[in-house]
Scaffold this motif. Structure first.
Motif, PDB file in Angstrom:
ATOM      1  N   PHE A 118      60.224  36.633 -28.100  1.00 21.33           N
ATOM      2  CA  PHE A 118      59.585  36.496 -29.643  1.00 21.33           C
ATOM      3  C   PHE A 118      60.478  37.226 -30.705  1.00 21.33           C
ATOM      4  O   PHE A 118      60.557  36.649 -31.888  1.00 21.33           O
ATOM      5  N   ALA A 119      60.947  38.333 -30.365  1.00 18.10           N
ATOM      6  CA  ALA A 119      61.756  38.929 -31.466  1.00 18.10           C
ATOM      7  C   ALA A 119      62.895  38.249 -31.924  1.00 18.10           C
ATOM      8  O   ALA A 119      63.289  38.094 -33.240  1.00 18.10           O
ATOM      9  N   LEU A 120      63.661  37.583 -30.995  1.00 16.24           N
ATOM     10  CA  LEU A 120      64.856  36.929 -31.018  1.00 16.24           C
ATOM     11  C   LEU A 120      64.636  35.400 -32.085  1.00 16.24           C
ATOM     12  O   LEU A 120      65.176  35.063 -32.882  1.00 16.24           O
ATOM     13  N   THR A 121      63.555  34.853 -31.509  1.00 17.16           N
ATOM     14  CA  THR A 121      63.145  33.669 -32.065  1.00 17.16           C
ATOM     15  C   THR A 121      62.591  33.737 -33.484  1.00 17.16           C
ATOM     16  O   THR A 121      63.196  32.943 -34.362  1.00 17.16           O
ATOM     17  N   ALA A 122      61.894  34.794 -33.734  1.00 17.76           N
ATOM     18  CA  ALA A 122      61.147  35.105 -35.141  1.00 17.76           C
ATOM     19  C   ALA A 122      62.224  35.442 -35.992  1.00 17.76           C
ATOM     20  O   ALA A 122      62.358  35.083 -37.073  1.00 17.76           O
ATOM     21  N   THR A 123      63.285  36.421 -35.523  1.00 16.11           N
ATOM     22  CA  THR A 123      64.320  36.973 -36.418  1.00 16.11           C
ATOM     23  C   THR A 123      65.203  35.589 -36.849  1.00 16.11           C
ATOM     24  O   THR A 123      65.715  35.661 -37.830  1.00 16.11           O
ATOM     25  N   SER A 124      65.571  34.823 -35.807  1.00 22.26           N
ATOM     26  CA  SER A 124      66.647  33.600 -36.041  1.00 22.26           C
ATOM     27  C   SER A 124      65.823  32.714 -36.903  1.00 22.26           C
ATOM     28  O   SER A 124      66.625  32.108 -37.846  1.00 22.26           O
ATOM     29  N   GLY A 125      64.619  32.509 -36.831  1.00 19.87           N
ATOM     30  CA  GLY A 125      63.890  31.453 -37.702  1.00 19.87           C
ATOM     31  C   GLY A 125      63.903  32.154 -39.042  1.00 19.87           C
ATOM     32  O   GLY A 125      64.139  31.291 -40.276  1.00 19.87           O
ATOM     33  N   LEU A 126      63.702  33.285 -39.315  1.00 17.51           N
ATOM     34  CA  LEU A 126      63.323  34.080 -40.646  1.00 17.51           C
ATOM     35  C   LEU A 126      64.996  34.096 -41.305  1.00 17.51           C
ATOM     36  O   LEU A 126      65.108  33.910 -42.405  1.00 17.51           O
ATOM     37  N   CYS A 127      65.837  34.260 -40.507  1.00 15.67           N
ATOM     38  CA  CYS A 127      67.344  34.543 -41.211  1.00 15.67           C
ATOM     39  C   CYS A 127      67.713  32.985 -41.665  1.00 15.67           C
ATOM     40  O   CYS A 127      68.482  32.981 -42.645  1.00 15.67           O
ATOM     41  N   ALA A 128      67.458  31.910 -40.826  1.00 18.98           N
ATOM     42  CA  ALA A 128      67.718  30.576 -41.264  1.00 18.98           C
ATOM     43  C   ALA A 128      66.937  30.304 -42.332  1.00 18.98           C
ATOM     44  O   ALA A 128      67.463  29.620 -43.253  1.00 18.98           O
ATOM     45  N   TRP A 129      65.637  30.541 -42.488  1.00 13.62           N
ATOM     46  CA  TRP A 129      64.786  30.315 -43.775  1.00 13.62           C
ATOM     47  C   TRP A 129      65.516  31.001 -44.941  1.00 13.62           C
ATOM     48  O   TRP A 129      65.582  30.497 -46.218  1.00 13.62           O
ATOM     49  N   LEU A 130      65.821  32.298 -45.017  1.00 17.43           N
ATOM     50  CA  LEU A 130      66.478  32.952 -45.865  1.00 17.43           C
ATOM     51  C   LEU A 130      67.794  32.638 -46.161  1.00 17.43           C
ATOM     52  O   LEU A 130      68.112  32.602 -47.452  1.00 17.43           O
ATOM     53  N   SER A 131      68.650  31.905 -45.386  1.00 20.72           N
ATOM     54  CA  SER A 131      69.856  31.498 -45.484  1.00 20.72           C
ATOM     55  C   SER A 131      69.882  30.059 -46.520  1.00 20.72           C
ATOM     56  O   SER A 131      70.839  29.973 -47.013  1.00 20.72           O
ATOM     57  N   HIS A 132      68.813  29.467 -46.548  1.00 19.41           N
ATOM     58  CA  HIS A 132      68.841  28.187 -47.251  1.00 19.41           C
ATOM     59  C   HIS A 132      68.707  28.548 -48.446  1.00 19.41           C
ATOM     60  O   HIS A 132      67.687  28.715 -49.145  1.00 19.41           O
ATOM     61  N   ARG A 133      69.726  28.463 -49.285  1.00 20.75           N
ATOM     62  CA  ARG A 133      70.052  28.748 -50.786  1.00 20.75           C
ATOM     63  C   ARG A 133      70.848  27.472 -51.204  1.00 20.75           C
ATOM     64  O   ARG A 133      72.084  27.652 -51.054  1.00 20.75           O
ATOM     65  N   ARG A 134      70.201  26.769 -51.842  1.00 20.21           N
ATOM     66  CA  ARG A 134      71.034  25.871 -52.738  1.00 20.21           C
ATOM     67  C   ARG A 134      70.686  25.848 -54.150  1.00 20.21           C
ATOM     68  O   ARG A 134      69.738  26.017 -54.658  1.00 20.21           O
ATOM     69  N   VAL A 135      71.674  25.505 -54.996  1.00 20.48           N
ATOM     70  CA  VAL A 135      71.625  25.209 -56.451  1.00 20.48           C
ATOM     71  C   VAL A 135      70.568  24.226 -56.824  1.00 20.48           C
ATOM     72  O   VAL A 135      69.718  24.314 -57.790  1.00 20.48           O
ATOM     73  N   THR A 136      70.608  23.141 -56.260  1.00 19.22           N
ATOM     74  CA  THR A 136      69.886  21.965 -56.482  1.00 19.22           C
ATOM     75  C   THR A 136      68.309  22.177 -56.088  1.00 19.22           C
ATOM     76  O   THR A 136      67.713  21.016 -56.283  1.00 19.22           O
ATOM     77  N   ASP A 137      68.064  22.956 -55.182  1.00 18.89           N
ATOM     78  CA  ASP A 137      66.571  22.853 -54.901  1.00 18.89           C
ATOM     79  C   ASP A 137      65.483  24.044 -55.571  1.00 18.89           C
ATOM     80  O   ASP A 137      66.287  24.851 -56.357  1.00 18.89           O
TER      81      ASP A 137
END
Length: 137
Positions: A118-137
């Motif tokens: 659970f900890a690996l899955t939740a942390t990986s998902g959170l990191c992917a969510w936070l890493s999504h940064r684009r100027v166009t959105d």
């Protein structure tokens, strides 16, 4: 035509800093959840030990999470530059969750240690969510 540059590294920096404490919080929450329906005993020492663990996770977590987060953010940024479906933040979250669960399955934690999975899955998902940064959105 001008196209705004990708700025995935801004979100990746946030993800690197958050990964350690998020992992420890998810690990603690999962271990408390698995003890239910037993009552959770509160000890006054938890007021000292908990923040101390989070402080150490904040200090040493970036060393552990730096390479995986940067590799994942870079790969997802390249893919999202070529496939418009991967520009959606929810897709990044799903890919992160899948990678976290897949890694826990590869190391054998998915069958043995539910808290770690659970900890690996939740942390990986959170990191992917936070890493999504684009100027166009």
């Amino acid at each position: 035509m001008y196209q705004a540059p990708s700025v995935y590294y801004r979100g990746a920096v946030q993800a690197i800093l958050v990964a350690g404490p998020a992992f420890m919080i998810a690990l603690g929450a999962a271990s408390f959840y698995l003890r239910l329906p037993e009552p959770i005993a509160f000890e006054p020492a938890m007021l000292i030990v908990g923040p101390t663990i989070l402080l150490f996770a904040l200090m040493f977590g970036p060393f552990i999470s730096c390479i995986p987060v940067l590799i994942g953010a870079t790969i997802m940024d390249v893919i999202s530059g070529r496939l418009p479906a991967f520009r959606i933040r929810a897709v990044w979250l799903l890919v992160g969750l899948g990678i976290g669960w897949g890694f826990s399955w590869i190391i054998g934690a998915a069958q043995e240690v539910a808290e770690l999975t659970f900890a690996l899955t939740a942390t990986s998902g959170l990191c992917a969510w936070l890493s999504h940064r684009r100027v166009t959105d």
